[in-house]
Design a protein around this motif. Structure first.
Motif, mmCIF file in Angstrom:
data_model
loop_
_atom_site.group_PDB
_atom_site.id
_atom_site.type_symbol
_atom_site.label_atom_id
_atom_site.label_comp_id
_atom_site.label_asym_id
_atom_site.label_seq_id
_atom_site.Cartn_x
_atom_site.Cartn_y
_atom_site.Cartn_z
ATOM 1 N N ARG A 94 0.868 -1.169 0.000
ATOM 2 C CA ARG A 94 0.000 0.000 0.000
ATOM 3 C C ARG A 94 0.913 1.230 0.000
ATOM 4 O O ARG A 94 1.277 1.785 1.046
ATOM 5 N N ILE A 95 1.309 1.642 -1.209
ATOM 6 C CA ILE A 95 2.388 2.614 -1.374
ATOM 7 C C ILE A 95 2.046 3.960 -0.738
ATOM 8 O O ILE A 95 2.849 4.535 0.004
ATOM 9 N N PHE A 96 0.843 4.480 -1.016
ATOM 10 C CA PHE A 96 0.474 5.794 -0.489
ATOM 11 C C PHE A 96 0.398 5.771 1.039
ATOM 12 O O PHE A 96 0.941 6.653 1.726
ATOM 13 N N LEU A 97 -0.266 4.743 1.579
ATOM 14 C CA LEU A 97 -0.372 4.637 3.034
ATOM 15 C C LEU A 97 0.988 4.410 3.683
ATOM 16 O O LEU A 97 1.243 4.887 4.795
ATOM 17 N N SER A 98 1.875 3.695 2.994
ATOM 18 C CA SER A 98 3.228 3.474 3.526
ATOM 19 C C SER A 98 3.983 4.783 3.636
ATOM 20 O O SER A 98 4.677 5.055 4.629
ATOM 21 N N ALA A 99 3.841 5.639 2.605
ATOM 22 C CA ALA A 99 4.511 6.940 2.638
ATOM 23 C C ALA A 99 3.974 7.795 3.786
ATOM 24 O O ALA A 99 4.739 8.467 4.495
#
Length: 392
Positions: A322-327
């Motif tokens: 979950r790229i956006f949430l990871s950022a």
């Protein structure tokens, strides 16, 4: 001498259990009309019992085994070897057959020895037991839980002292010595295919002052446990537990040495949907003063270069990042928390006990809450505080 024993189902003639070899020798047996009223209606000068190859099927998939038992009344010692309780099917399948959310337990124990076993004055009447020490070598306990089932009806769980008091026999044991042992916890999340597992191994140490006799509890004051262990084979740890025999409370100190945090991914990813990309733990110091309802806790959690990814298990059971949430998560946490830094954080806080969960859950939840006081950044802390207020 050289006897054997077979237990069969009366209707199906199916073998449920057996003892392949039994030798029993007793001498100087005495009894009288008074002793005939006791649980054990006689006294003996000596009793020697030797058993080999005992097994019993609790059901079609749960099996108990005992390799050997040796008991000598005069030597005041009983030794059991190669004890096990396990399953002939996978533990997840066992959980499905049970049909409710509970721990599926497996056990292996190489040697259990009770030394200086002294029948008390009431032994022949009430089976009271006194022993100088019990040694357990290579005990391996697996606790496994399938979260895909509903929990059984809630019942208030006992604290440590209540567990001791509930032992059905009166006991007085000076020391339990544990060597080379392991506890493993596995959990299968809702709609997950792979379980997360955490293991505490290389457990060694002593538990001192075990009794459920009220007069002796008053004399002893406390039960104490001092243990060393290793977290997943990665970080040495020390555990000190004190359980007073007055009231329902305990105090706990846990120290964990440094380790590379990404090594915990086999545990964190299935259980929490978190993958540690980098991070070095310098150490954990956790202190807990616990009462029946609340605990006062202190936590030091020192780490550096912490970065993570959030992942989700898809319907085909592959992990998607979950790229956006990871950022967002990496921006919201403190990536470093070391004593030489200006914004270094420790935690002093109170935890509330869930009465329907075990003391071990009480300890873990307290530790988790402390980490949540330290790792999230300032803005994330405010958001968490607002969320907590809304729940109330």
């Amino acid at each position: 001498q050289n006897g054997s024993f077979i237990l069969k189902e009366p209707e199906s003639d199916l073998v449920k259990g057996e003892i392949r070899k039994v030798n029993i020798k007793a001498n100087e047996i005495e009894t009288d009309s008074v002793r005939l009223k006791n649980i054990i209606p006689f006294k003996m000068g000596n009793l020697i019992v030797e058993i080999e190859g005992a097994s019993f099927d609790l059901n079609e998939y749960t099996h108990l085994n005992l390799g050997r038992l040796n008991y000598n009344l005069k030597k005041k010692e009983i030794v059991l070897q190669d004890i096990s309780m396990g399953y002939s099917i996978d533990w997840v399948e066992v959980s499905k057959r049970i049909g409710i959310q509970t721990d599926v337990i497996e056990l292996e124990l190489k040697t259990l020895a009770i030394h200086q076993l002294e029948p008390s004055n009431k032994f022949y009447v009430d089976l009271d037991i006194q022993a100088q020490s019990i040694s357990m070598d290579s005990i391996h306990i697996k606790l496994q839980r399938n979260k895909n089932f509903s929990r059984p009806p809630d019942a208030v769980k006992p604290m440590f002292k209540e567990m001791i008091d509930a032992i059905p026999l009166a006991i007085e044991i000076d020391t339990i010595q544990i060597t080379n042992s392991t506890v493993t916890y596995s959990e299968l999340g809702v709609k997950k295919e792979h379980s997360g597992t955490i293991e505490i191994n290389q457990i060694n140490g002593d538990i001192v002052g075990i009794t459920n006799i009220s007069e002796l509890q008053q004399d002893l004051g406390n039960l104490t446990a001092d243990l060393t262990a290793n977290l997943s084979g990665l970080a040495p740890m020390k555990v000190n537990l004190v359980v007073p025999y007055h009231g329902e409370s305990f105090s706990l100190d846990v120290n964990v040495a440094g380790m590379e945090l990404s090594k915990l991914n086999p545990t964190l990813t299935p259980l929490a949907g978190v993958e540690i990309k980098s991070g070095q733990l310098s150490g954990i110091k956790y202190h807990m003063n616990a009462s029946r309802f609340y605990s006062q806790n202190n936590l030091i959690f020192d780490y550096s270069d912490l970065h993570m990814s959030l992942v989700k298990e898809s319907e085909d059971h592959t992990l998607k990042k979950r790229i956006f949430l990871s950022a967002m998560a990496n921006a919201a946490i403190r990536n470093n928390n070391m004593p030489d830094q200006e914004k270094y954080q420790t935690a002093a806080y109170q935890s509330e006990r869930n009465m329907y969960r075990s003391p071990v859950n009480y300890i873990i939840q307290g530790l988790t809450q402390g980490i949540m006081h330290i790792v999230p950044g300032k803005h994330a802390q405010k958001a968490l505080a607002k969320k907590k207020k809304k729940k109330k």
